[in-house]
Design an enzyme around this catalytic site. Structure first.
Site, short mmCIF file in Angstrom:
data_model
loop_
_atom_site.label_atom_id
_atom_site.label_comp_id
_atom_site.label_asym_id
_atom_site.label_seq_id
_atom_site.Cartn_x
_atom_site.Cartn_y
_atom_site.Cartn_z
CG HIS A 1 -3.84 -0.69 -2.09
ND1 HIS A 1 -4.47 0.49 -2.13
CD2 HIS A 1 -3.59 -1.03 -0.78
CE1 HIS A 1 -4.46 1.18 -1.13
NE2 HIS A 1 -3.97 0.19 -0.15
CE LYS B 1 -7.67 1.04 0.77
NZ LYS B 1 -7.15 0.07 1.57
CB SER C 1 -0.95 0.06 1.24
OG SER C 1 -0.29 -0.36 2.58
#
Ligand SMILES: *Cc1c(COP(=O)(O)O)cnc(C)c1O
Length: 683
Positions: A486, A518, A458
Site C-alpha cells: 500500500h 494495488k 493495510s
C-alpha cells in the site's frame, strides 16, 4: 445454500376455511432441517389453541444472494397491571411513531375477523391496503442469523425471539412506520409495538388471558404505487436478523426510556443444544461453523461489481461511489494499461504454461523485474504470482528453525503466514513501537534474526516508523523486510514509497515485498533487494519455484502502469491531496481520521455498528468496506475508506458527510452513545 422451513397447522371446520392454529418458520442450512422439522411439528401439536388435524411443513430453497441481513431493533419492556393499561401504553408508543389516531388502530385490530396474516393499513386514513383482505399480508422468510432450534428457553422467550425477528423485518420494510401485535395464543397476553423510530417495545399485557384472538397491524405511510413493493418485501424477501437481544426484563412503565434497550448477544444461544448432527451428513461441521459465523455477525458476503474499478462502479443495478478499492491511481481501467495487457496477451498467449524455471519465462518478466527494481532503487527484483505468494515465499527462504522473526502486531496476513511457514520463532512486537522491538531484540537470541513490517498498514493506514526500525535493526544486526503493497504509488512525493516518504538518504531496508494488484492496477507480486538475494530466491522461494509464471496480460499491464506512474507523478499528488482533504473533512465532523496514506480507518468498535454503518452508506450510494475480526481484532471493527486519485472534490465531501452520518445512525440503531471511547482499543 440456505432453506426456508415453514410450518402451518390448521383444523377443518364444518363450513368454510380451515381454522388456522399456528405457524412458524426458520431459515436453515440443510444439515439443520430434519431436527427443525421435528421441532416445528411438535410445536404445532402442542399449541394452546388446540390440536390441528393438518400440519404442513415446507422446505424452500433460498437464493443466497437475495438474503438481506438487518440489525435487530433495540428492545425494551414495559410492565403494566392490566390489559387496559397495556393498551394505553401501546397507544402512546404508536403516537410516538407518528400514528395520528392510535385508538382507532387498536380498535380496528380488536374488531376485525382473525386473519392468517397482518393488516396493512394506511397510518393516516386507516384504509386497508393489503391485496387479499381475507388473508392479510404474511411476513415470512426470516430468522435470526444464528443456529435455530428451540432456543433452549421457555415458551415466552420463544414468542419473544420470533416476534423480535418479525418486527425487525417489518420495520426494515419500505414505508412501514410501526407495527402493533397482540398474540392470538390464548395463554400469551404479552404483545408489542415496534417502529423504526424507537425499536421494539414489549408490553406485559395487551389482552386478558384465555382469549384466542389477536392479530397484527402494519402501519404504512407512502405512495399507493409503492404498496406492492412493500408487500413483496414482507412476503418474499428473505431476511436474517443479526444480534437479536435477549428478552428485556419488564421494568415499571415509568422507566420506559430505554434502560433495557442495550442489546447484546444472548449467552444462551452460544450453547444451543438443538440440531443434533445427522451422522450421515459429513458436512455438518461446515454448517455449524457457518451458522456460528452468522450468529457472531462475521459471515462474509461477496459483492459483485458489474464494472471495472473507478470512482463510481456498477453494483446491483446502481452506480455507487467506490470508497473501497486498492486501485489508488485509477490505473486498472486506464486504456494504456489495458492495451499493455492486450498486447502481451496477443503476443504471448493467455498463460505461460510452465514455471519460471522450466518453460515459463518471457522477455516481459525480466523487463518488468528490471523496471520495478530501478523504480524503487533496488538492485534486482523477482516476480511472484501475487503479493501473498511473495511473502510466503520470501520469509521461509530467509529464516527457519533456530532463527527469530520479529513481526509487527498489525502485519498483513500474508506476512503472518510466511512467518508461520518458516518454522522460525516468531516474536510479535507492539504495533509500530520501536522501543518494544528494541526490548524484544535484546531478549530473543537466534542464529539469524529478521524484522518484518508493513510499510503502510493495510487496515489502519499508518506508515511504519522506518527511521526507528532501521536504527533498532542496525543496533541488533537484524535483517529488514518491508511490505510496500500500500506504499508503492501512494506515499513519497513521486510514489516511490516509504524511503522517499521519510526522505532517507542512507541505506534503506534490505528487502521489499510488494503487490502489482494495488496502485499498479494489475495482478501479481514481487520481491526486490540485492541481486544475490533474488538469485537465491529463484532456488529457495517455494512459491516461486513451484508455481506457474505470472501470465503475460498482468505483466503487460504492470509494465504500462509503471510507465504511467513514472511519467505522471501528479496522479500521486492528487491521491495525497484527496486523502488530506478527506481527513480534514472528517475531523470537522469530530471523527478521528488517523494514518497518513490513502487508507482511512473510521473506527466503529462494535462489529454490528461497522456493518450497519456500511449498509447505511450503501443506501446513500457509497460502497465502503466494513472490516471486522479476523482481519482486525474483535471490538476494533471499522469502516475502511480507500481513496483514489480520480475521486472528485464533491465525491469526498459526500463521502465524509455520509460516513459521519452513517456511524452516528448505526450507533443509535444499537442504542449506543454517539461516540465510543473504547473503540480504538485494538488488541
Ligand atoms: C494486498 C496485500 C498483500 C497481498 O497482495 P496480493 O497481490 O493481493 O496477493 C500483501 N501485503 C499487504 C500489506 C497487502 O495489503
Amino acid at each position: 445454500m440456505r432453506y426456508s422451513i415453514r410450518m402451518r397447522a390448521s383444523r377443518a371446520v364444518a363450513h368454510g376455511r380451515p381454522e388456522h392454529i399456528s405457524g412458524a418458520e426458520r431459515i436453515t442450512g440443510l444439515a439443520g432441517a430434519p431436527a427443525l422439522a421435528r421441532d416445528l411439528a411438535r410445536r404445532a401439536l402442542e399449541h394452546g389453541k388446540g390440536r390441528p388435524d393438518t400440519i404442513h411443513i415446507t422446505l424452500e430453497e433460498l437464493d443466497d444472494a437475495a438474503i438481506l441481513r438487518v440489525p435487530a431493533l433495540p428492545a425494551r419492556a414495559l410492565d403494566c397491571a392490566s390489559a387496559a393499561e397495556g393498551l394505553e401504553l401501546a397507544a402512546g408508543l404508536l403516537r410516538q411513531a407518528g400514528v395520528p389516531d392510535p385508538g382507532a388502530v387498536i380498535a380496528l385490530l380488536l374488531a376485525s375477523a382473525p386473519l392468517r396474516g397482518a393488516m396493512l393499513v394506511d397510518a393516516d386514513t386507516l384504509e386497508r391496503l393489503e391485496p387479499d383482505r381475507e388473508r392479510g399480508v404474511r411476513a415470512t422468510l426470516m430468522d435470526m442469523a444464528l443456529p435455530a432450534g428451540d432456543n433452549g428457553g421457555a415458551e415466552g422467550k420463544r414468542h419473544y425471539l420470533e416476534a423480535a425477528v418479525l418486527a425487525a423485518k417489518v420495520c426494515h420494510a419500505p414505508h412501514i412506520i410501526a407495527e402493533l401485535c397482540i398474540s392470538d395464543d390464548p395463554d400469551y397476553v404479552t404483545g408489542y409495538v415496534a417502529s423504526p423510530a424507537f425499536g421494539y417495545a414489549r408490553i406485559a399485557r395487551l389482552k386478558e388471558p384465555g382469549i384466542p384472538r389477536g392479530g397484527r397491524v402494519f402501519l404504512y405511510r407512502g405512495p399507493r404505487e409503492a404498496v406492492a413493493a412493500t408487500v413483496a418485501f414482507l412476503e418474499r424477501r428473505p431476511v436474517l436478523v443479526e444480534n437479536v437481544p435477549p428478552p428485556p426484563a419488564f421494568a415499571a412503565s415509568g422507566s420506559a426510556t430505554g434502560a433495557q434497550a442495550a442489546p447484546g448477544p444472548d449467552p444462551n444461544h452460544t450453547t444451543d443444544p438443538a440440531q443434533p448432527a445427522d451422522p450421515a451428513d459429513k458436512w455438518a461441521f461446515v454448517e455449524e461453523r457457518l451458522d456460528r459465523l452468522e450468529a457472531e455477525g462475521l459471515y462474509r458476503h461477496m459483492d459483485v461489481l458489474e464494472s471495472p474499478p473507478g470512482p463510481r462502479v456498477r453494483h446491483a443495478g446502481r452506480d455507487l461511489l467506490l470508497l473501497a478499492s486498492g486501485d489508488y491511481l485509477g490505473l486498472a481501467a486506464d486504456t494504456r494499461v489495458t492495451a499493455g495487457a492486450a498486447r502481451a496477451l496477443e503476443s504471448f498467449g493467455a498463460g505461460c504454461g510452465g514455471s519460471r524455471l522450466t518453460t515459463g519465462t518471457l522477455p516481459l518478466h525480466g523487463l518488468l523485474e528490471r523496471r520495478l527494481a530501478a523504480f524503487g532503487g533496488s538492485e534486482a527484483a523477482l516476480l511472484f504470482s501475487s503479493g501473498y505468494a511473495a511473502n510466503v515465499g520470501l520469509l521461509p527462504a530467509l529464516c527457519g528453525k533456530g532463527d527469530v522473526i520479529f513481526s509487527d502486531a498489525l502485519n498483513h496476513a500474508s506476512i503472518i503466514d510466511g512467518c508461520r511457514l518458516s518454522g522460525a520463532a516468531v516474536v510479535i512486537y507492539a504495533h509500530n513501537d520501536m522501543a518494544d522491538l528494541d526490548r524484544l531484540a535484546r531478549q530473543h537470541a537466534g542464529r539469524r534474526r529478521l524484522v518484518v513490517s508493513d510499510a503502510v498498514f493495510s487496515m489502519d493506514g499508518d506508515v511504519a516508523d522506518l527511521p526507528g526500525l532501521l536504527e533498532v535493526a542496525a543496533r541488533h544486526g537484524l535483517l529488514t523486510v518491508l511490505d510496500e503493497a500500500h506504499a508503492l504509488g501512494v506515499i513519497g512525493r513521486t510514489g516511490r514509497g516509504i524511503v522517499e516518504h521519510f526522505g532517507l538518504t542512507g541505506a534503506g531496508p534490505d528487502i521489499f515485498t510488494g503487490s502489482l494488484s494495488k496502485a499498479l492496477g494489475a495482478d501479481g507480486g514481487y520481491v526486490r533487494g540485492p541481486a544475490r538475494v533474488t538469485e537465491y530466491l529463484r532456488h529457495g522461494g517455494r512459491s516461486f519455484v513451484f508455481s506457474t509464471a505470472l501470465s503475460p496480460a498482468p505483466v503487460g499491464a504492470a509494465l504500462a502502469a509503471l510507465d504511467i506512474l513514472r511519467a505522471e507523478p501528479r496522479r500521486v499528488a492528487r491521491l495525497q491531496a484527496n486523502a488530506a482533504f478527506f481527513r480534514a473533512r472528517l475531523k470537522e465532523h469530530g471523527l478521528e481520521a488517523p494514518g497518513e496514506s490513502a487508507i482511512v480507518p473510521l473506527m466503529a468498535g462494535d462489529e454490528r455498528v461497522a456493518v450497519a454503518a456500511a449498509r447505511h452508506m450503501r443506501e446513500s450510494g457509497i460502497l465502503i468496506s466494513a472490516i471486522r475480526y479476523p482481519t482486525v481484532a474483535r471490538g476494533a471493527a471499522r469502516l475502511r475508506a480507500a481513496l483514489r486519485a480520480d475521486h472528485g472534490h464533491a465525491d469526498l465531501v459526500l463521502a465524509a458527510d455520509e460516513a459521519a452520518r452513517a456511524l452516528r445512525t448505526a450507533r443509535a440503531d444499537f442504542g449506543l452513545p454517539p461516540a465510543d471511547e473504547g473503540s480504538r482499543t485494538r488488541c
